[in-house]
Design a protein around this motif. Structure first.
Motif, PDB file in Angstrom:
ATOM      1  N   VAL A 128      26.318 -31.549  19.070  1.00 58.17           N
ATOM      2  CA  VAL A 128      27.344 -32.588  18.945  1.00 58.17           C
ATOM      3  C   VAL A 128      26.818 -33.779  18.144  1.00 58.17           C
ATOM      4  N   GLY A 129      25.670 -33.600  17.509  1.00 61.59           N
ATOM      5  CA  GLY A 129      25.155 -34.631  16.603  1.00 61.59           C
ATOM      6  C   GLY A 129      24.534 -35.827  17.285  1.00 61.59           C
ATOM      7  N   LEU A 130      23.994 -35.648  18.498  1.00 58.22           N
ATOM      8  CA  LEU A 130      23.465 -36.806  19.231  1.00 58.22           C
ATOM      9  C   LEU A 130      22.050 -36.573  19.741  1.00 58.22           C
ATOM     10  N   GLN A 145      30.699 -41.558  21.076  1.00 58.87           N
ATOM     11  CA  GLN A 145      29.425 -40.922  21.456  1.00 58.87           C
ATOM     12  C   GLN A 145      29.369 -40.668  22.952  1.00 58.87           C
ATOM     13  N   LYS A 146      29.872 -41.641  23.733  1.00 62.11           N
ATOM     14  CA  LYS A 146      29.878 -41.469  25.193  1.00 62.11           C
ATOM     15  C   LYS A 146      30.684 -40.243  25.590  1.00 62.11           C
ATOM     16  N   GLN A 147      31.846 -40.082  24.974  1.00 63.45           N
ATOM     17  CA  GLN A 147      32.683 -38.952  25.359  1.00 63.45           C
ATOM     18  C   GLN A 147      32.070 -37.626  24.927  1.00 63.45           C
ATOM     19  N   ARG A 148      31.333 -37.619  23.815  1.00 66.79           N
ATOM     20  CA  ARG A 148      30.651 -36.394  23.430  1.00 66.79           C
ATOM     21  C   ARG A 148      29.552 -36.057  24.439  1.00 66.79           C
ATOM     22  N   VAL A 149      28.842 -37.088  24.902  1.00 64.03           N
ATOM     23  CA  VAL A 149      27.826 -36.858  25.931  1.00 64.03           C
ATOM     24  C   VAL A 149      28.488 -36.341  27.217  1.00 64.03           C
ATOM     25  N   ALA A 154      29.391 -31.953  31.112  1.00 69.56           N
ATOM     26  CA  ALA A 154      30.244 -30.987  31.809  1.00 69.56           C
ATOM     27  C   ALA A 154      29.849 -29.555  31.438  1.00 69.56           C
ATOM     28  N   MET A 155      29.559 -29.334  30.149  1.00 72.48           N
ATOM     29  CA  MET A 155      29.251 -27.973  29.684  1.00 72.48           C
ATOM     30  C   MET A 155      27.928 -27.441  30.232  1.00 72.48           C
ATOM     31  N   LEU A 156      26.986 -28.352  30.502  1.00 70.37           N
ATOM     32  CA  LEU A 156      25.677 -27.907  30.991  1.00 70.37           C
ATOM     33  C   LEU A 156      25.762 -27.267  32.378  1.00 70.37           C
ATOM     34  N   ASN A 181      36.761 -32.751  17.514  1.00 72.01           N
ATOM     35  CA  ASN A 181      36.138 -31.630  16.801  1.00 72.01           C
ATOM     36  C   ASN A 181      35.131 -30.892  17.674  1.00 72.01           C
ATOM     37  N   VAL A 182      34.495 -31.624  18.578  1.00 71.87           N
ATOM     38  CA  VAL A 182      33.603 -30.965  19.537  1.00 71.87           C
ATOM     39  C   VAL A 182      34.416 -30.026  20.433  1.00 71.87           C
TER      40      VAL A 182
END
Ligand code: ATP
Ligand code: MG
Lengths: 262, 223
Positions: A128-130, A145-149, A154-156, A181-182
């Protein structure tokens, strides 16, 4: 025919005597992405919260694979380990660095060894580019960025299904697409998802099926092509109209450009 | 030629006597702070009770403690309880009772405030990653609560240390009382009083200043 992951049977929910969900049924199969749209206050968040046990239902049943999860009071955390959820509000834990946010669930709830998950977490962050943000505190991140984290967190947990409740609604417009896009990427990877969103272009791009909820009932259900281009009900037509603007000069309608997916 | 008043402090064991008095002050404060934290946690949780009647009594307790001068409470317990119930409480025990009664209410209110300042979605997103209720408290809610609480709790602690000076009124020989005894003995030396009180001022400063610095530091780091 793939397996059913989630089955919601005729659920009802009211707050202080007001019916918010009035007989909602829904089935989501493995790898399927269902987008739920509808006017504000129609019960979309409540539906997701009921699935995740954050609200109890008054009537009906919810099944996760072959396990009935509604009405189960004890050990609901075990069910939540299999259902990922990301909310609208930035909900990272502010006292933990990004990596610790990511590892909390897998190490404490699932009891996995830290090194093992850390490896995976770094890979997902990179996706996710982070990657370079692994060891900073959430307050130094932008909303996008927070929402991508939060999505990575959740996915982990390797959930059976991911519930997303308007995860871009609090973002500045220029950050919306980096997050969505993620989600598209996850959808392509075969993730089963139920997504509530007000981003109609994204909905059309990501959905296998669209559910139109109004006043606590499913008014319309169909493929994204059918729903967005030829909605069957007048309510749905009016709802979709509210996302377009009449042009100043002519009669043509102006819509934002589709930046998602294919 | 007369000595300067400051030399009084170095006559015999006067300085040790002052330090002994300071220790009484600190011991009293530390016991009070410890008990106030313990009972304050219970009181704070009690204040969060959904029962209106429980909330009401907590509120009343807090208000009483806030508008009642501590000295009145000290007299009430030290002199009043002895007469009324025939309890023979010594000064230090009375002081611990009164200051803990006060500290518990104040600490409880701080704990309640810190707990309620954490948004509900923190609890929900912690639950959403499959943590048990206990784990949600342990890893998410309590650490955040402590970060908000600690600076305020330290400030309350310095207030408690300062307030213990009142116990000299109920015959506890703490630092201020020792100072007055020394002044009494060396009354011929006119500026003794100034120097004794000045040293007591310094002692209080040395004890409280680090607390105050720590609180500021923590506030900055966890902001
Ligand atoms: N905890 C609650 N207590 C009382 N009423 C509630 C509660 N949660 C939701 N409601 C009510 O239920 C209705 C549906 O709320 P919900 O949040 O599910 O709507 P929504 O479709 O997600 O809306 P939005 O698009 O604005 O997010 C609203 O009228 C709301 O006021
Ligand atoms: Mg909502």
């Amino acid at each position: 025919m793939s397996d059913t992951i989630l089955q919601v049977n005729d659920i009802h929910k009211s707050f202080d005597g007001t019916g918010v969900l009035r007989g909602v049924s829904l089935e989501i199969r493995e790898g399927e992405v269902v987008v739920i749209v509808g006017p504000s206050g129609c019960g979309k968040s409540t539906l997701l919260r009921c699935i995740n046990g954050l609200e109890t239902i008054d009537k009906g049943e919810i099944w996760l694979r072959d396990e009935k999860i509604s009405g189960r009071a004890k050990d609901f955390h075990v069910v939540r380990q299999k259902i990922g959820m990301v909310f609208q509000s930035y909900d990272l834990f502010p006292h933990m660095k990004v990596m610790d946010n990511l590892l909390l669930g897998p190490t404490k709830a699932l009891g996995k060894p830290r090194q093992e998950v850390e490896q995976e977490a770094l890979q997902m962050l990179e996706r996710v580019g982070l990657k370079e943000k692994a060891h900073v505190y959430p307050r130094t991140l932008s909303g996008g960025q927070k929402q991508r984290v939060a999505l990575v967190r959740a996915m982990l947990m390797h959930p059976e299904i991911l519930l997303l409740d308007e995860i871009t609604a609090a973002l500045d417009p220029e950050m919306v697409s980096e997050v969505l896009n993620v989600v598209i990427d996850l959808a392509r990877g075969g993730m089963t998802m139920a997504i509530v969103t007000h981003e109609m272009r994204f909905a059309e791009a990501v959905a296998d099926r669209v559910l139109f909820l109004e006043e606590g009932v499913v008014l319309e259900e169909g493929t994204p092509e059918a729903f967005f281009h030829a909605p069957a009900t007048e309510r749905a037509q009016r709802f979709l109209q509210s996302f377009t603007y009449a042009s100043k000069r002519g009669k043509t309608e102006v819509q934002p450009k589709n930046t998602f997916g294919d | 030629m007369q000595d300067l008043g400051i030399s009084v402090l170095f006559k015999g064991i006067n300085f040790q006597r002052l330090l002994g008095g300071l220790w009484v002050t600190l011991r009293l404060a530390l016991i009070t702070i410890g008990l106030s934290c313990l009972f304050g946690l219970l009181f704070g949780l009690l204040m969060l009770s959904k029962r209106k009647i429980v909330q009401f009594f907590c509120r009343v307790w807090l208000e009483i403690v806030r508008f009642m001068p501590q000295l009145v409470l000290l007299y009430l317990v030290y002199f009043g309880f002895a007469r009324l119930f025939g309890w023979d409480l010594d000064g230090e025990t009375s002081a611990v009772i009164v200051f803990t009664f006060w500290g518990t209410a104040e600490m409880g209110d701080l704990i309640r405030g810190a707990l309620t300042s954490i948004p509900l979605h923190q609890t929900e997103s912690a639950a959403a990653i499959g943590l048990t209720k206990g784990q949600v408290y342990r890893y998410v809610l309590i650490p955040q609560t402590l970060r908000r609480l600690l600076p305020q709790a330290i400030n309350l602690s310095t207030r408690i240390i300062k307030t213990t000076a009142l116990v000299k009124m109920i015959n506890v020989t703490e630092v201020l009382k020792v100072g007055q005894q020394i002044i009494g003995q060396f009354y011929r030396q006119p500026d003794t009083a100034f120097w004794v009180y000045f040293v007591i001022f310094l002692l209080y400063f040395i004890v409280c200043w680090p607390f105050s610095l720590l609180a500021k530091q923590l506030e900055k780091r966890w902001a």
